[in-house]
Design a protein around this motif. Structure first.
Motif, short mmCIF file in Angstrom:
data_model
loop_
_atom_site.label_atom_id
_atom_site.label_comp_id
_atom_site.label_asym_id
_atom_site.label_seq_id
_atom_site.Cartn_x
_atom_site.Cartn_y
_atom_site.Cartn_z
N GLN A 27 0.88 -1.16 0.00
CA GLN A 27 0.00 0.00 0.00
C GLN A 27 0.92 1.22 0.00
OE1 GLN A 27 -3.92 1.58 2.23
NE2 GLN A 27 -2.39 0.82 3.62
N GLU A 28 0.82 2.01 -1.04
CA GLU A 28 1.67 3.20 -1.16
C GLU A 28 0.79 4.44 -1.03
OE1 GLU A 28 4.26 5.11 -4.71
OE2 GLU A 28 4.69 3.02 -4.21
N PHE A 29 1.21 5.38 -0.21
CA PHE A 29 0.42 6.59 0.02
C PHE A 29 0.39 7.45 -1.22
CE2 PHE A 29 2.19 5.92 4.49
CZ PHE A 29 1.16 5.08 4.84
N GLY A 30 -0.79 7.99 -1.52
CA GLY A 30 -0.97 8.84 -2.69
C GLY A 30 -0.79 10.31 -2.35
N PRO A 31 -1.04 11.18 -3.31
CA PRO A 31 -0.79 12.61 -3.13
C PRO A 31 -1.92 13.39 -2.46
CG PRO A 31 -1.39 12.16 -5.39
CD PRO A 31 -1.30 10.83 -4.70
N PHE A 32 -3.03 12.74 -2.07
CA PHE A 32 -4.16 13.49 -1.51
C PHE A 32 -3.79 14.19 -0.20
CE2 PHE A 32 -8.23 13.85 0.81
CZ PHE A 32 -8.93 14.61 -0.11
N ILE A 33 -3.19 13.47 0.73
CA ILE A 33 -2.74 14.06 2.00
C ILE A 33 -1.28 14.49 1.81
CG2 ILE A 33 -2.25 13.59 4.44
CD1 ILE A 33 -5.23 13.56 3.91
N THR A 34 -1.03 15.81 1.89
CA THR A 34 0.30 16.34 1.62
C THR A 34 0.76 17.25 2.76
OG1 THR A 34 -0.53 18.31 0.49
CG2 THR A 34 -0.19 16.35 -0.87
N GLY A 35 1.94 17.83 2.59
CA GLY A 35 2.45 18.82 3.53
C GLY A 35 3.51 18.28 4.46
N GLU A 36 4.31 19.20 5.00
CA GLU A 36 5.40 18.82 5.89
C GLU A 36 4.91 18.15 7.16
OE1 GLU A 36 8.07 22.03 6.76
OE2 GLU A 36 8.29 22.56 4.66
N ASP A 37 3.74 18.56 7.65
CA ASP A 37 3.22 18.01 8.90
C ASP A 37 2.25 16.86 8.70
OD1 ASP A 37 4.69 19.86 10.38
OD2 ASP A 37 3.11 21.37 10.24
N ALA A 38 2.10 16.39 7.47
CA ALA A 38 1.18 15.29 7.19
C ALA A 38 1.67 14.01 7.87
CB ALA A 38 1.06 15.06 5.69
N GLU A 39 0.71 13.25 8.38
CA GLU A 39 1.02 11.96 9.00
C GLU A 39 0.12 10.91 8.37
OE1 GLU A 39 1.37 11.78 13.24
OE2 GLU A 39 1.64 13.96 13.34
N GLU A 40 0.73 9.86 7.84
CA GLU A 40 -0.01 8.77 7.23
C GLU A 40 0.54 7.45 7.76
OE1 GLU A 40 -1.25 9.66 2.82
OE2 GLU A 40 0.85 10.23 3.11
N VAL A 41 -0.36 6.54 8.06
CA VAL A 41 0.04 5.18 8.42
C VAL A 41 -0.89 4.21 7.73
CG1 VAL A 41 1.08 5.78 10.65
CG2 VAL A 41 -1.34 5.21 10.55
N GLY A 42 -0.37 3.07 7.42
CA GLY A 42 -1.16 2.03 6.78
C GLY A 42 -0.70 0.67 7.23
N ASP A 43 -1.59 -0.29 7.12
CA ASP A 43 -1.26 -1.64 7.53
C ASP A 43 -1.99 -2.62 6.61
OD1 ASP A 43 -0.07 -3.61 9.21
OD2 ASP A 43 -1.98 -3.87 10.23
N ILE A 44 -1.29 -3.68 6.26
CA ILE A 44 -1.89 -4.75 5.47
C ILE A 44 -1.75 -6.03 6.28
CG2 ILE A 44 -1.76 -6.12 3.35
CD1 ILE A 44 -0.23 -3.73 2.11
N SER A 45 -2.86 -6.70 6.51
CA SER A 45 -2.83 -8.02 7.13
C SER A 45 -3.69 -8.93 6.27
CB SER A 45 -3.33 -7.95 8.58
OG SER A 45 -4.63 -7.42 8.63
N ALA A 46 -3.67 -10.21 6.54
CA ALA A 46 -4.43 -11.16 5.72
C ALA A 46 -5.90 -10.76 5.69
CB ALA A 46 -4.27 -12.57 6.26
N GLY A 47 -6.38 -10.36 4.52
CA GLY A 47 -7.77 -10.02 4.34
C GLY A 47 -8.17 -8.61 4.71
N GLU A 48 -7.21 -7.74 5.08
CA GLU A 48 -7.58 -6.40 5.54
C GLU A 48 -6.52 -5.35 5.19
OE1 GLU A 48 -9.95 -5.74 9.30
OE2 GLU A 48 -7.94 -5.09 9.93
N ILE A 49 -7.00 -4.20 4.75
CA ILE A 49 -6.14 -3.06 4.44
C ILE A 49 -6.62 -1.89 5.30
CG2 ILE A 49 -5.32 -1.48 2.63
CD1 ILE A 49 -6.57 -3.62 0.63
N GLU A 50 -5.71 -1.26 6.04
CA GLU A 50 -6.06 -0.11 6.87
C GLU A 50 -5.23 1.10 6.47
OE1 GLU A 50 -7.43 -2.03 11.06
OE2 GLU A 50 -5.29 -1.75 10.78
N TYR A 51 -5.83 2.27 6.59
CA TYR A 51 -5.15 3.53 6.29
C TYR A 51 -5.69 4.61 7.22
CZ TYR A 51 -4.09 7.98 4.06
OH TYR A 51 -3.67 9.27 3.83
N SER A 52 -4.80 5.52 7.61
CA SER A 52 -5.20 6.69 8.38
C SER A 52 -4.23 7.82 8.03
CB SER A 52 -5.13 6.36 9.87
OG SER A 52 -5.59 7.43 10.65
N GLY A 53 -4.77 8.99 7.68
CA GLY A 53 -3.93 10.13 7.34
C GLY A 53 -4.54 11.43 7.82
#
Length: 168
Positions: free
Chosen positions: A82-108
């Motif tokens: 899972q690669e973060f896209g350009p929607f959430i930007t900026g020096e102070d942007a924080e993005e995290v993501g996780d992939i587990s069997a059967g599930e994809i999570e993202y928070s930005g």
């Protein structure tokens, strides 16, 4: 750990609840949707495909925080990245993501001025067929929970099926 920190930040800092958007009851109408591009994907064993996860703005509100959980059948496909896209930007942007069997999570989360409205791509995922899968096997990618916020306002994002992948 980072996913928990950003989820807490989203929940406290800008009002994203983290509950299923359909159950939240915060607003009466949907403000946006999370979609896949392409919505339907077919590919053969040994191939990989990249799918964009996008935010489609319906109301006038642009989210500075967004999170989602997508489920899929890991007997049919594997999500390799899972690669973060350009929607959430900026020096102070924080993005995290996780992939587990059967599930994809993202928070930005980012500042209001640092959302790239020209691109609605939140992230991309790279998928491949699971080992030994039969031709014709299909899995739905289902948005089981999503949240977004613009300042203090919660934005409603409906849960449900957002796409399908078929192994030919």
């Amino acid at each position: 750990v980072a996913l928990v920190v950003v989820t807490i930040m989203l929940g406290m800092g800008i009002g994203v609840s983290g509950v299923s958007a359909q159950e939240s009851g915060v607003v009466d109408e949907q403000n946006g949707t999370i979609e896949l591009s392409p919505e339907e994907t077919s590919f053969e064993e040994g191939d990989t495909e990249t799918i964009a996860i996008t935010y489609n703005k319906i109301s006038g509100e642009t989210p500075q925080g967004i999170e989602y959980t997508i489920n899929y059948d890991d007997d049919v496909i594997s999500v390799n990245e899972q690669e973060f896209g350009p929607f959430i930007t900026g020096e102070d942007a924080e993005e995290v993501g996780d992939i587990s069997a059967g599930e994809i999570e993202y928070s930005g989360i980012t500042d209001q001025d640092d959302v790239d409205e020209a691109s609605n791509t939140i992230a991309t995922i790279t998928i491949e067929p699971s080992c030994g899968i039969d031709n014709g096997a299909t899995t739905e990618l289902e948005l089981i929970s999503a949240g977004a916020a613009a300042g203090e306002a919660q934005l409603d994002i409906p849960a449900g099926s957002i796409g399908t992948v078929t192994v030919e």
